[in-house]
Design an enzyme around this catalytic site. Structure first.
Site: not given
Length: 350
Positions: A190, A194
């Protein structure tokens, strides 16, 4: 009598304070009223809360998501806060995981608003699948980049191209995460996405000056959505422990802070004190939001983040025995390296 160097320093300081005060009170804030706002991930969570807030402010709102049933429910919620009879409020069902679908969704929203390019593009679509890195396989790591990076990058490509073609000075607003400034155990599929969004936003903030397009990027912490609740059911225990003192936000709070940052013209938008500390401590060449306050946040980070990181590392090291037991239970030590895939993690929307 003041010495010449001291007098010069005082003069420079006074002029700096005057410039800060002047910028604070003379900058005209962006007003969404009458503007066409395009919101991806608009059927739930942050995207839906933002769409409702924009509609309350008198904006024309186009929301995009995949699930038609949830889109319809979202549109009904947005309709309830309609401010004028001629506000254009519409929903479009598209997958945004590839370039062609993202372009088709953007074109549909333009046509649905009389051919007008959106004045502001808010990129709230995204998903995460937490888990240990050694549990991830090729598909899950690629999915992490698709759901965390490409789902916003492809929509940005469509928006930027249309704005450049139309010579339209719009806004593009990314949604990253405080995990786009730092990261820790559990977010290997994840956090890289980002961080990549920050890299794209930093590049486009410069490049899109050529077309008068402004770029913003939001770095929220925990947002309490139904998806977040589902995520916590399968998130690694050590990740839950590190986050147990986290003071999160409701989607409505996050949406308000995002919109406020855009209205103020901030490039990096933080949602809370911790976000501001990480932002100022990892600022690089990013423009200040407030020179004076950013200096304070940076000083706080210089002292506080070292202790925070030490605490995180201590928690991870203390978890080693339990983690070894977990790996044994999952059959890790009896499997070939190419065969092991854990069971933790769940998709969720921002």
């Amino acid at each position: 009598m003041l010495s010449a160097p001291l007098a010069v320093s005082l003069l420079v300081g006074a002029l700096t304070l005057l410039l800060i005060a002047w910028s604070m009170f003379t900058n005209k804030q962006w007003d969404p009223r009458g503007q066409h706002c395009y919101v991806t991930g608009g059927s739930a969570g942050l995207g839906l809360s933002l769409a409702i807030l924009l509609a309350k402010r008198g904006a024309d709102v186009s929301i995009v998501a995949r699930n038609q049933e949830r889109l319809q429910a979202a549109l009904e919620a947005i309709e309830k806060v309609r401010q004028t009879p001629n506000q254009v409020l519409k929903a479009y069902s598209f997958s945004l995981n590839d370039a062609s679908s993202s372009a088709a969704a953007f074109d549909a929203a333009c046509k649905g608003n009389g051919g007008k390019c959106p004045d502001a593009v808010f990129l709230c679509a995204g998903a995460s699948r937490p888990g240990f890195f050694i549990e991830q396989d090729e598909a899950s790591l690629q999915l992490g980049m698709d759901n965390g990076y490409w789902v916003q990058a492809w929509s940005t490509k469509a928006a930027a191209k249309r704005m450049a073609l139309d010579r339209f000075p719009g806004k593009i607003v990314f949604v990253s995460s405080v995990l786009g400034y730092m990261s820790f155990v559990g977010y290997s599929s994840y956090s890289p996405a980002k961080h990549a969004l920050r890299g794209l936003a930093e590049t486009l903030r410069s490049e899109l000056l050529l077309y008068g397009v402004s770029v913003h990027i939001f770095f929220p912490g925990t947002i309490y959505t139904p998806g977040y609740t589902e995520e916590n059911k399968t998130k690694p225990k050590i990740t839950l422990k590190i986050e147990e003192t986290d003071e999160g936000m409701q989607p409505e709070q996050a949406a308000a802070r995002l919109l406020r940052g855009v209205q103020k013209g901030q490039f990096h938008i933080s949602a809370d004190l911790l976000g501001n500390i990480f932002r100022s401590s990892t600022r690089g060449a990013t423009p200040h939001n407030n020179v004076f306050m950013d200096g304070i946040y940076s000083f706080m980070g210089w002292i506080g983040l070292a202790f925070w990181r030490r605490g995180v590392d201590t928690s991870v090291l203390n978890h080693r025995k339990e983690h070894q037991e977990y790996l044994s239970k999952m059959g890790f030590f009896n499997a070939k390296p190419t065969e092991f895939s854990g069971s933790e993690g769940a998709l969720y929307s921002l």
